[in-house]
Design an enzyme around this catalytic site. Structure first.
Site, PDB file in Angstrom:
ATOM      1  CG  ASN A  11      -1.599   1.041   1.336  1.00 34.20           C
ATOM      2  OD1 ASN A  11      -1.829   1.943   0.582  1.00 34.20           O
ATOM      3  ND2 ASN A  11      -2.244   1.262   2.606  1.00 34.20           N
ATOM      4  CE  LYS A  13      -0.258   3.262   4.671  1.00 26.32           C
ATOM      5  NZ  LYS A  13       0.049   3.529   6.094  1.00 26.32           N
ATOM      6  CG  HIS A  99      -6.110   2.257   5.028  1.00 26.65           C
ATOM      7  ND1 HIS A  99      -5.641   3.023   6.027  1.00 26.65           N
ATOM      8  CD2 HIS A  99      -5.207   1.238   4.917  1.00 26.65           C
ATOM      9  CE1 HIS A  99      -4.395   2.687   6.442  1.00 26.65           C
ATOM     10  NE2 HIS A  99      -4.204   1.502   5.774  1.00 26.65           N
ATOM     11  CD  GLU A 101      -2.757   5.412   6.703  1.00 24.07           C
ATOM     12  OE1 GLU A 101      -2.767   5.642   5.372  1.00 24.07           O
ATOM     13  OE2 GLU A 101      -1.926   5.039   7.461  1.00 24.07           O
ATOM     14  CD  GLU A 169      -3.927  -2.381   7.435  1.00 23.15           C
ATOM     15  OE1 GLU A 169      -2.548  -2.812   6.902  1.00 23.15           O
ATOM     16  OE2 GLU A 169      -4.526  -1.413   6.984  1.00 23.15           O
ATOM     17  N   GLY A 175       2.279   1.967  11.033  1.00 20.75           N
ATOM     18  CA  GLY A 175       3.534   3.096  10.779  1.00 20.75           C
ATOM     19  C   GLY A 175       3.884   3.196  12.111  1.00 20.75           C
ATOM     20  CB  SER A 215       4.842  -2.122  12.099  1.00 19.78           C
ATOM     21  OG  SER A 215       4.425  -0.669  12.131  1.00 19.78           O
ATOM     22  N   GLY A 237       4.838   1.191   4.832  1.00 15.74           N
ATOM     23  CA  GLY A 237       6.113   1.825   4.943  1.00 15.74           C
ATOM     24  C   GLY A 237       7.452   0.832   4.001  1.00 15.74           C
TER      25      GLY A 237
END
Ligand code: PGA
Length: 262
Positions: A11, A13, A99, A101, A169, A175, A215, A237
Site C-alpha cells: 500500500n 498510500k 482503510h 486512514e 490492521e 506506521g 508494521s 512503509g
C-alpha cells in the site's frame, strides 16, 4: 498445505511524489521479484494517477494492481471521485475499502458497506480493512472489529466470498513499528474466522483470506505467516523500499514451498 494462496499487497498510500519516482519504485520491485510467480498473489496499490503507467510496466501481471479506495457510484456528477469501472478499465483487480486512514478522515461504516457492495457486485476482489485504535484489558477491541465487520458484510452473498479479503490492521500498529505479535494476529484471525463462520457457515467462510497489516517488515513476516497463520499482508512503509518489499514477497513464496513440502 495451506488452504489459501498468500496475498501480499504493498500500500503506497500518498507516495511517491511523482510519476517518475513511481515508475522507478515499481521497476525496481518488478526486477528484484523476477520471474517467481503464481505461488502467491503479489500486489501493489499505487495512487490513482499512477495506476495506468504501472499497469503498462507489468504486462504479464506477475505483480497485480490494487486501488486504495473507490467511490460507490459508477458515473455522474461526483467531482473528484473515482469509480469501480474506471479502476477495472486500467487493470485493477483488488480494491481496498475502509482503510483506517480513510476512516480517520470521516469514512463511516455505511460508506464502507456501499463500497464493498459495488466492488463485489462487479466481480472484483475487495480488501476490507478493520482494526481497533487501541487495546484494553477487557477485550473491547474484539467488539470494535466485530462491529466493523458486520457492517461491511451486510448483504454480502455467500457466492461472493471468494472475492472477499479481510485485512486486520490494528491502528496502533500502523506506521509505528509496533507490530502485533504473531500470537495476537492469530487470535484475531481466529476471531474474524468465527464471525465469518457464524454468518456464512464453515465451508463458505473458509473461502475468505484474512491478512494482517501494521508494521510488517522483512524481519517479522515469516513468524506472522507461520505462527500468526495469517493469509498474507498489507504492507505500508516497507512497500516503498524495493529490497524490503521483495524480501517480504519472497518470504511468502518460501512459506508456500515449505508448507507444500511438509
Ligand atoms: P505500515 O502500514 O506497514 O506502514 O504500518 C500498513 C497500512 O497502513 O496498510
Amino acid at each position: 498445505m495451506k488452504a489459501h494462496k498468500p496475498l501480499v499487497i504493498g500500500n503506497w498510500k500518498l507516495n511517491p511524489a511523482t510519476l517518475g519516482k513511481a515508475r522507478k519504485l515499481f521497476t525496481e520491485i518488478r526486477d528484484r521479484y523476477g520471474r517467481r510467480k503464481s505461488a502467491i498473489n503479489a500486489v501493489v496499490a499505487p495512487p490513482f494517477p499512477f495506476i495506468s503507467e504501472i499497469e503498462r510496466l507489468s504486462p504479464s501481471r506477475r505483480i497485480e494492481l490494487a486501488a486504495q479506495d473507490v467511490f460507490f457510484e459508477s458515473t455522474g456528477a461526483y467531482t473528484g471521485e473515482v469509480s469501480l469501472p474506471m479502476l477495472k478499465s486500467v487493470g485493477v483487480s483488488y480494491v481496498m475499502v475502509g482503510h483506517s486512514e480513510r476512516r480517520a478522515r470521516g469514512e463511516t461504516d455505511e460508506d464502507v458497506y456501499r463500497d464493498v457492495q459495488v466492488v463485489l457486485k462487479n466481480k472484483t476482489q475487495v480488501v476490507i480493512c478493520v482494526g481497533e485504535k487501541a487495546r484494553d484489558d477487557h477485550g473491547n477491541y474484539f467488539g470494535v472489529v466485530e462491529a466493523q465487520l458486520r457492517a461491511a458484510l451486510r448483504d454480502v452473498k455467500k457466492t461472493w466470498l471468494p472475492n472477499v479479503i479481510i485485512a486486520y490492521e490494528p491502528i496502533w500498529a500502523i506506521g509505528t513499528g509496533n507490530t502485533a505479535t504473531p500470537e495476537d494476529a492469530r487470535e484475531m484471525k481466529l476471531f474474524i474466522a468465527k464471525i465469518l463462520t457464524d454468518r456464512f457457515g464453515r465451508k463458505e467462510a473458509k473461502k475468505v483470506r484474512i491478512i494482517y497489516g501494521g508494521s510488517v517488515k522483512k524481519g517479522n513476516a515469516a513468524a506472522l505467516l507461520e505462527t500468526g497463520e495469517v493469509d498474507g499482508f498489507l504492507v505500508g512503509g516497507a512497500s516503498l523500499r524495493p529490497a524490503d518489499f521483495v524480501s517480504i514477497l519472497n518470504t511468502a513464496v518460501e512459506y508456500v514451498k515449505n508448507s507444500q513440502a511438509t
